[in-house]
Design a protein around this motif. Structure first.
Motif, PDB file in Angstrom:
ATOM      1  N   PHE A 255      13.861  14.796   6.403  1.00 31.24           N
ATOM      2  CA  PHE A 255      12.615  14.815   5.648  1.00 31.24           C
ATOM      3  C   PHE A 255      11.550  15.382   6.576  1.00 31.24           C
ATOM      4  CE2 PHE A 255       9.160  11.903   3.666  1.00 31.24           C
ATOM      5  CZ  PHE A 255       8.734  12.926   2.847  1.00 31.24           C
ATOM      6  N   LYS A 256      11.003  16.558   6.217  1.00 31.87           N
ATOM      7  CA  LYS A 256      10.106  17.286   7.101  1.00 31.87           C
ATOM      8  C   LYS A 256       8.684  17.285   6.564  1.00 31.87           C
ATOM      9  CE  LYS A 256      13.719  20.519   8.617  1.00 31.87           C
ATOM     10  NZ  LYS A 256      14.124  21.953   8.678  1.00 31.87           N
ATOM     11  N   ALA A 257       7.742  17.455   7.492  1.00 27.81           N
ATOM     12  CA  ALA A 257       6.346  17.599   7.104  1.00 27.81           C
ATOM     13  C   ALA A 257       6.216  18.740   6.099  1.00 27.81           C
ATOM     14  CB  ALA A 257       5.493  17.876   8.335  1.00 27.81           C
ATOM     15  N   GLY A 258       5.444  18.493   5.036  1.00 24.35           N
ATOM     16  CA  GLY A 258       5.272  19.486   3.993  1.00 24.35           C
ATOM     17  C   GLY A 258       6.210  19.315   2.818  1.00 24.35           C
ATOM     18  N   GLN A 259       7.270  18.518   2.988  1.00 20.41           N
ATOM     19  CA  GLN A 259       8.170  18.231   1.877  1.00 20.41           C
ATOM     20  C   GLN A 259       7.693  17.005   1.104  1.00 20.41           C
ATOM     21  OE1 GLN A 259      11.957  17.951   4.120  1.00 20.41           O
ATOM     22  NE2 GLN A 259      12.650  19.713   2.928  1.00 20.41           N
ATOM     23  N   GLU A 260       8.201  16.860  -0.116  1.00 23.00           N
ATOM     24  CA  GLU A 260       7.935  15.676  -0.919  1.00 23.00           C
ATOM     25  C   GLU A 260       9.236  14.934  -1.177  1.00 23.00           C
ATOM     26  OE1 GLU A 260       4.067  16.942  -3.603  1.00 23.00           O
ATOM     27  OE2 GLU A 260       6.078  17.130  -4.465  1.00 23.00           O
ATOM     28  N   LEU A 261       9.184  13.632  -1.038  1.00 19.05           N
ATOM     29  CA  LEU A 261      10.313  12.761  -1.330  1.00 19.05           C
ATOM     30  C   LEU A 261       9.934  11.882  -2.502  1.00 19.05           C
ATOM     31  CD1 LEU A 261      13.079  11.463  -0.610  1.00 19.05           C
ATOM     32  CD2 LEU A 261      11.828   9.957   0.960  1.00 19.05           C
ATOM     33  N   SER A 262      10.719  11.958  -3.586  1.00 17.61           N
ATOM     34  CA  SER A 262      10.452  11.167  -4.783  1.00 17.61           C
ATOM     35  C   SER A 262      11.552  10.141  -4.971  1.00 17.61           C
ATOM     36  CB  SER A 262      10.375  12.081  -6.007  1.00 17.61           C
ATOM     37  OG  SER A 262      10.156  11.347  -7.184  1.00 17.61           O
ATOM     38  N   ILE A 263      11.177   8.890  -5.163  1.00 21.15           N
ATOM     39  CA  ILE A 263      12.124   7.798  -5.396  1.00 21.15           C
ATOM     40  C   ILE A 263      11.767   7.139  -6.716  1.00 21.15           C
ATOM     41  CG2 ILE A 263      13.113   5.646  -4.513  1.00 21.15           C
ATOM     42  CD1 ILE A 263      11.014   7.487  -2.105  1.00 21.15           C
ATOM     43  N   SER A 264      12.727   7.069  -7.624  1.00 16.97           N
ATOM     44  CA  SER A 264      12.491   6.379  -8.892  1.00 16.97           C
ATOM     45  C   SER A 264      13.525   5.280  -9.062  1.00 16.97           C
ATOM     46  CB  SER A 264      12.549   7.356 -10.071  1.00 16.97           C
ATOM     47  OG  SER A 264      13.841   7.912 -10.199  1.00 16.97           O
ATOM     48  N   GLY A 265      13.164   4.242  -9.785  1.00 22.25           N
ATOM     49  CA  GLY A 265      14.084   3.135  -9.990  1.00 22.25           C
ATOM     50  C   GLY A 265      13.487   2.095 -10.907  1.00 22.25           C
ATOM     51  N   LYS A 266      14.043   0.903 -10.828  1.00 19.13           N
ATOM     52  CA  LYS A 266      13.590  -0.207 -11.657  1.00 19.13           C
ATOM     53  C   LYS A 266      13.535  -1.473 -10.824  1.00 19.13           C
ATOM     54  CE  LYS A 266      14.427  -2.446 -16.114  1.00 19.13           C
ATOM     55  NZ  LYS A 266      15.270  -2.482 -17.334  1.00 19.13           N
ATOM     56  N   VAL A 267      12.426  -2.185 -10.929  1.00 22.43           N
ATOM     57  CA  VAL A 267      12.262  -3.459 -10.231  1.00 22.43           C
ATOM     58  C   VAL A 267      13.007  -4.540 -11.009  1.00 22.43           C
ATOM     59  CG1 VAL A 267      10.612  -5.178  -9.391  1.00 22.43           C
ATOM     60  CG2 VAL A 267      10.000  -2.742  -9.384  1.00 22.43           C
ATOM     61  N   LYS A 268      13.806  -5.346 -10.323  1.00 16.94           N
ATOM     62  CA  LYS A 268      14.525  -6.427 -10.986  1.00 16.94           C
ATOM     63  C   LYS A 268      13.568  -7.572 -11.351  1.00 16.94           C
ATOM     64  CE  LYS A 268      19.008  -5.446  -8.875  1.00 16.94           C
ATOM     65  NZ  LYS A 268      20.160  -5.987  -8.117  1.00 16.94           N
ATOM     66  N   SER A 269      13.970  -8.382 -12.314  1.00 17.54           N
ATOM     67  CA  SER A 269      13.082  -9.396 -12.878  1.00 17.54           C
ATOM     68  C   SER A 269      12.670 -10.459 -11.862  1.00 17.54           C
ATOM     69  CB  SER A 269      13.729 -10.059 -14.098  1.00 17.54           C
ATOM     70  OG  SER A 269      14.967 -10.658 -13.746  1.00 17.54           O
ATOM     71  N   GLY A 270      13.515 -10.773 -10.892  1.00 10.57           N
ATOM     72  CA  GLY A 270      13.186 -11.817  -9.927  1.00 10.57           C
ATOM     73  C   GLY A 270      12.721 -11.310  -8.580  1.00 10.57           C
ATOM     74  N   CYS A 271      12.333 -10.045  -8.505  1.00 12.35           N
ATOM     75  CA  CYS A 271      11.987  -9.432  -7.211  1.00 12.35           C
ATOM     76  C   CYS A 271      10.748 -10.079  -6.593  1.00 12.35           C
ATOM     77  CB  CYS A 271      11.753  -7.943  -7.417  1.00 12.35           C
ATOM     78  SG  CYS A 271      11.320  -7.041  -5.920  1.00 12.35           S
TER      79      CYS A 271
ATOM     80  N   VAL B 236       7.752   6.569  -6.940  1.00 11.93           N
ATOM     81  CA  VAL B 236       6.871   6.725  -5.792  1.00 11.93           C
ATOM     82  C   VAL B 236       7.181   8.080  -5.162  1.00 11.93           C
ATOM     83  CG1 VAL B 236       6.254   5.838  -3.514  1.00 11.93           C
ATOM     84  CG2 VAL B 236       6.763   4.245  -5.367  1.00 11.93           C
ATOM     85  N   THR B 237       6.138   8.847  -4.844  1.00 10.53           N
ATOM     86  CA  THR B 237       6.304  10.149  -4.203  1.00 10.53           C
ATOM     87  C   THR B 237       5.588  10.124  -2.860  1.00 10.53           C
ATOM     88  OG1 THR B 237       6.395  11.241  -6.352  1.00 10.53           O
ATOM     89  CG2 THR B 237       5.972  12.633  -4.448  1.00 10.53           C
ATOM     90  N   ILE B 238       6.272  10.582  -1.822  1.00 11.64           N
ATOM     91  CA  ILE B 238       5.758  10.496  -0.453  1.00 11.64           C
ATOM     92  C   ILE B 238       5.800  11.881   0.182  1.00 11.64           C
ATOM     93  CG2 ILE B 238       6.119   9.461   1.840  1.00 11.64           C
ATOM     94  CD1 ILE B 238       7.618   7.158   0.350  1.00 11.64           C
ATOM     95  N   ASN B 239       4.708  12.267   0.848  1.00  9.70           N
ATOM     96  CA  ASN B 239       4.762  13.401   1.768  1.00  9.70           C
ATOM     97  C   ASN B 239       3.972  13.061   3.019  1.00  9.70           C
ATOM     98  OD1 ASN B 239       2.047  13.956   1.317  1.00  9.70           O
ATOM     99  ND2 ASN B 239       2.400  15.936   0.351  1.00  9.70           N
TER     100      ASN B 239
END
Length: 311
Positions: free
Chosen positions: A189-205, A264-267
């Motif tokens: 994962f390099k500077a200038g790139q975007e990392l996108s993570i999608s998912g679902k939070v569990k009910s008891g988190c 969540v998207t991170i750069n």
């Protein structure tokens, strides 16, 4: 090992896409789908040069023991070349779309309609893992784009939110002990790139975390939404670990909900990480390492990861 996911449900009606680059010295690599390392419904194994095999794809299953191999001579992989492979399945068979667009199939010997374990091993670098939903009538008929709904999207963005700094690292352990959901050990994962993570939070988190760094004990960004943990309620805590935890940064805007999807998207650059939250607002965290590339990424806690994409 390149990647292991232990709690990412892959079911009938979904497509799984894995894309990356084969390293120049790769002899073979494998993509394994099943219930665990000892219960593999599909072992997909392109071999450039392995034992007596030369440029052949070997498919097999491990359900207490290895089954009968299936070999495919169509070999559209190249050392030092990019690849994309797509997987879909029914109770009867797996369908695999190769980088050249050709299809191969392999029997689903387990007969199951859902798998939670994904493991990629070998001399490859990954940049995309994504799930798409395919309506049943389209699931085994060529995977046309018109039949799919992409679950992972990337956005360019500007700006950031105001954050509050904490004077000490409350409730952050020397080692993160939450259940590991996903680990990527060789996905640069390099500077200038975007990392996108999608998912679902569990009910008891109670909390979960996304960690980016050089390894599990050298973390440049620890992104930690907390629903209810160690006195914290509905707050995002960010920190870093370089031989010890640093000063926390806290964000009180909390756009996460139990039993709901998130993205969540991170750069980042040499000075800052920029994090786009599920509601579209931005927060930032200093890049205390000052580095412009990281090769370790993990997700921990009571969440299901549904997609990862890097651009």
């Amino acid at each position: 090992m390149v990647l292991t996911i232990d709690d990412m449900s892959f079911g009938v009606g979904q497509n799984l896409t894995i894309a990356g680059k084969v390293k120049s010295d790769c002899n073979s690599f494998s993509i394994n789908i099943g219930h665990g390392p000892d219960s593999i419904a599909l072992h997909f194994n392109p071999r450039f040069k392995y034992n007596k095999d030369r440029k052949v794809i070997v498919c097999n299953s491990y359900l207490g023991s290895w089954g009968v191999e299936q070999k495919e001579r169509d070999f559209p992989f190249n050392q030092d070349g990019d690849f994309k492979v797509e997987f879909s399945f029914s109770n009867d068979r797996f369908l695999i779309k190769l980088p050249n667009g050709n299809m191969i199939d392999f029997p689903n010997r387990s007969g199951d309609d859902k798998f939670k374990h994904l493991h990629v091993k070998g001399a490859v670098k990954l940049h995309t893992i994504e799930f798409r939903y395919t309506p049943p009538q389209c699931a085994l008929t060529g995977w046309g784009i018109s039949c799919t709904h992409l679950l992972v999207f990337l956005h360019h963005y500007k700006g950031k939110s105001q954050v509050q700094s904490a004077s000490h690292s409350t409730g952050t352990l020397n080692h993160i002990t939450d259940k590991m959901v996903l680990t990527v050990k060789d996905m640069t994962f390099k500077a200038g790139q975007e990392l996108s993570i999608s998912g679902k939070v569990k009910s008891g988190c109670e909390k979960f975390s996304i960690n980016i760094g050089h390894d599990a004990d050298n973390i440049a960004l620890h992104f930690n939404p907390r629903f209810c943990y160690n006195g914290d309620t509905n707050i995002i805590v960010c920190n870093s670990n370089q031989g010890g935890w640093g000063e926390e940064v806290r964000e009180h805007g909390f756009p996460f909900q139990h039993d709901e999807a998130f993205k969540v998207t991170i750069n980042f650059n040499n000075e800052q990480f920029y994090i786009k939250l599920p509601n579209g607002t931005m927060m930032s965290f200093p890049n205390r390492h000052g580095d412009d590339a990281f090769n370790h990424f993990d997700v921990r806690g009571d969440v299901k990861v549904e997609g990862i994409k890097m651009k």
